[in-house]
Design an enzyme around this catalytic site. Structure first.
Site, PDB file in Angstrom:
ATOM      1  N   HIS A  76      10.663-101.444 -66.074  1.00 39.64           N
ATOM      2  CA  HIS A  76      12.010-100.859 -66.132  1.00 39.64           C
ATOM      3  C   HIS A  76      12.020 -99.539 -66.899  1.00 39.64           C
ATOM      4  CE1 HIS A  76      13.193-104.731 -64.654  1.00 39.64           C
ATOM      5  NE2 HIS A  76      12.830-105.349 -65.768  1.00 39.64           N
ATOM      6  N   HIS A 237      14.845-106.691 -60.811  1.00 43.15           N
ATOM      7  CA  HIS A 237      13.509-107.234 -60.591  1.00 43.15           C
ATOM      8  C   HIS A 237      13.194-107.325 -59.098  1.00 43.15           C
ATOM      9  CE1 HIS A 237      14.979-108.912 -64.471  1.00 43.15           C
ATOM     10  NE2 HIS A 237      13.821-108.401 -64.864  1.00 43.15           N
TER      11      HIS A 237
END
Length: 630
Positions: A76, A237
């Site tokens: 991320h 995700h």
């Protein structure tokens, strides 16, 4: 069709799957690069189990502020390690890709930075993160550390959950990091810092939109999201979102996302008309900054006009990504002066955006008007109600030149796609279209010198890039020479040739290619000299000058030999086309073509030279076919 994802990593065989996620080599090497880049960061020497980034100026034995720790699965970036710095996170715990960090790693981070005032853990609402950070918090408490935890669930994509999972933690978590970090830096107690962070988490909502799925290192790229589709409300995700829909313009996408976040029916966030908010437009990993800025530019007026909100700050960039996913998320947070103070507080965290703090001035201001020594007039130039014979010839030539450029658009783009950036035809066509539009309304065609000036104004208004500035230089140099010549006394025997020069000046591929005048250097030569001076090119460099210089030479020779100006014009046009075609045999010495191999260069002529030769020849033939004497 699924295919192997391309990644700038080391041996893909070193990236393998464990029960708890996708391993270590990629994440540890990322951390090593991060701390080499930013001297204010360090990492704990516990690879691969403990992957902890922390402030280099903090040690638990001496730290006299509340420590702020967050973290989660990697992939991320820049979250979470990029937000470690004074005034934000004290440490970030990095899990493997899309996998929560292990308890021992979290504990190592707590022990490294937590002093007597304690530690606040900011945790995104995912089961793995809650469990691992929760267990680490309990263990740390048993060791005597003061620990508080705030869970962030800012997802607004899905209906309010019925089970225990709750809303997912997304990019709005970054706001919580900043507010908590600023509160801690101000010297507040653990309980006060936790209270501000909890309040912030309740005031923010986020929703994401993906144009592609992400590719995990060493894995096959999924083809779940087909062409022409977008996914609404996906997680960070790569997990499926709330719905798949046809790709829509950004205005529609932004409006839908904001409607969802601010839905009064679902009541995700306590934001109502008249409130003040801040906006975050977050790239998901593969979205160009240009597209993010477009989305931000649409989101602000939508919030103001459609939802009655005052937008105090706008944060645009990549803050919490999903590897190489194309798409964005939008976060909206209700604020007051106290929260704005926390958001504006200084921080050394490398990924927090600079230049955002402070009140926003008007977005645009008037363009400054240059001072002029000529009398002021608000009147636009006007096309004469009746054209003279010369005005008609000028019109015919301009129409032919501009039309030829427009017709050549696809060929120019194709050639430029091989040796440049592929937009030569589009840029020239845009200029030519503006010339045709203004020709019908504004050009003072009975005055050739002023018409040259107006053609330049048309092109300057719409043409960008190198072509635009080069033609603008051409224009200005030609007009300046012609104006000086027209202001001086010209012998009657020179007038015929002088007007032929004015004609040529008026045809610029899409701008103007000024013409030669017997009286000295000539407008055409002056314009070529100006482009050569400022652009640095000359004959043989594989540019438009390889068409225009031969044309100028032949035009001068034929006029001085006493040829009819129309015939001289046509012969010079043949020389221009021959010169343009000869660029296939030249090595590029200017522009983007200098980076292209000789083999590719030999396959096509220079697009700029072909464009110049084509509009020039079209103008010459149009004048010839009109059968009107010059």
């Amino acid at each position: 069709m699924a295919f192997q994802g391309k990644k700038l990593i080391n041996d893909p065989n070193a990236v393998f799957v464990l029960d708890f996620g996708f391993v270590v080599a990629v994440v540890t090497e990322f951390i090593e690069g991060l701390v080499e880049t930013y001297p204010g960061l360090q990492y704990l020497d516990g690879f691969p189990e403990a992957k902890v980034v922390l402030r280099a100026d903090v040690a638990s034995s001496t730290y006299d502020k509340v420590a702020i720790i967050s973290g989660g699965g990697s992939g991320h970036e820049p979250a979470h390690a990029g937000f470690v710095g004074e005034g934000m996170l004290t440490a970030a715990i990095c899990g493997d890709i899309f996998a929560s960090p292990q308890v021992d790693s979290i504990l190592a981070g707590i022990r490294a930075v937590t002093g007597p005032l304690g530690c606040l853990l900011i945790v995104k609402n995912y089961t793995g993160d809650r469990l691992n950070f929760g267990l680490a918090a309990e263990q740390a408490k048993s060791e005597g550390y003061k620990i508080e935890t705030v869970i962030v669930g800012d997802d607004c994509a899905l209906p309010p959950p019925r089970g225990i999972a709750g809303r997912r933690g997304l990019a709005g978590t970054i706001f919580v990091h900043k507010i908590a970090g600023a509160a801690a830096a101000s010297g507040l107690s653990l309980e006060e810092v936790a209270a501000e962070a909890k309040k912030a988490a309740e005031l923010v909502g986020t929703m994401g939109v993906a144009l592609s799925v992400c590719t995990l290192p060493g894995q096959i790229t999924s083809d779940r999201l087909g062409p022409g589709k977008m996914e609404l409300g996906l997680g960070i995700h790569g997990e499926p979102g709330a719905a798949v829909a046809d790709l829509q313009p950004v205005d529609v996408v932004v409006a839908h996302v904001l409607e969802q976040i601010l839905s009064q029916e679902n009541n995700y966030v306590p934001i109502t008309r008249g409130n003040n908010v801040v906006l975050m437009v977050n790239g998901l990993g593969a979205t160009p900054m240009m597209e993010l800025m477009i989305a931000a530019g649409k989101a602000v007026p939508t919030l103001q006009l459609n939802h009655g909100l005052a937008v105090d700050r706008v944060y645009t960039g990549s803050f919490m990504t999903s590897l190489d996913m194309a798409g964005l998320s939008i976060s909206v947070m209700k604020v007051d002066e106290s929260i704005l103070k926390r958001l504006d507080a200084p921080t050394t965290a490398p990924a927090w955006p600079a230049g955002v703090a402070g009140n926003r001035p008007p977005a645009k201001i008037p363009i400054p008007v240059p001072q002029s020594t000529t009398p002021k007039s608000n009147e636009l130039p006007a096309r004469p109600q009746e054209l003279s014979k010369q005005g008609h010839i000028l019109e015919v030539a301009i129409q032919a030149a501009a039309t030829e450029v427009i017709n050549l658009k696809d060929n120019l783009n194709e050639w430029d796609g091989k040796v440049g950036d592929g937009d030569c035809g589009s840029t020239m066509s845009r200029g030519a279209t503006a010339v045709l539009d203004d020709l019908r309304n504004y050009y003072p065609l009975n005055n050739a010198v002023d018409t040259v000036k107006e053609i330049g104004a048309s092109i300057r208004r719409v043409m960008g890039g190198t072509s635009g500035i080069i033609y603008d230089i051409f224009f200005k140099a030609a007009y300046a020479h012609l104006k000086a010549t027209s202001d001086s006394e010209v012998a009657p025997k020179q007038c015929k040739a002088h007007f032929s020069q004015l004609i040529v000046v008026s045809f610029v591929h899409t701008l103007i290619k000024p013409l030669f005048s017997w009286t000295g250097a000539g407008a055409f030569e002056a314009a070529i000299a100006a482009v050569s001076k400022y652009g640095g090119a000359s004959k043989g460099y594989r540019t438009m000058l390889d068409a225009l210089i031969p044309a100028s030479t032949v035009l001068q020779e034929r006029l001085q030999a006493g040829d009819d100006p129309v015939d001289a014009f046509v012969l010079s046009a043949d020389a221009a086309m021959d010169g343009a075609q000869s660029t296939k045999d030249m090595l590029a010495q200017a522009g983007r073509s200098t980076y292209v191999s000789a083999e590719i260069l030999a396959s096509v002529p220079d697009p700029g030279a072909m464009a110049a030769a084509s509009w020039y020849r079209a103008a010459a033939l149009a004048v010839k076919q009109s059968s009107l004497p010059l």
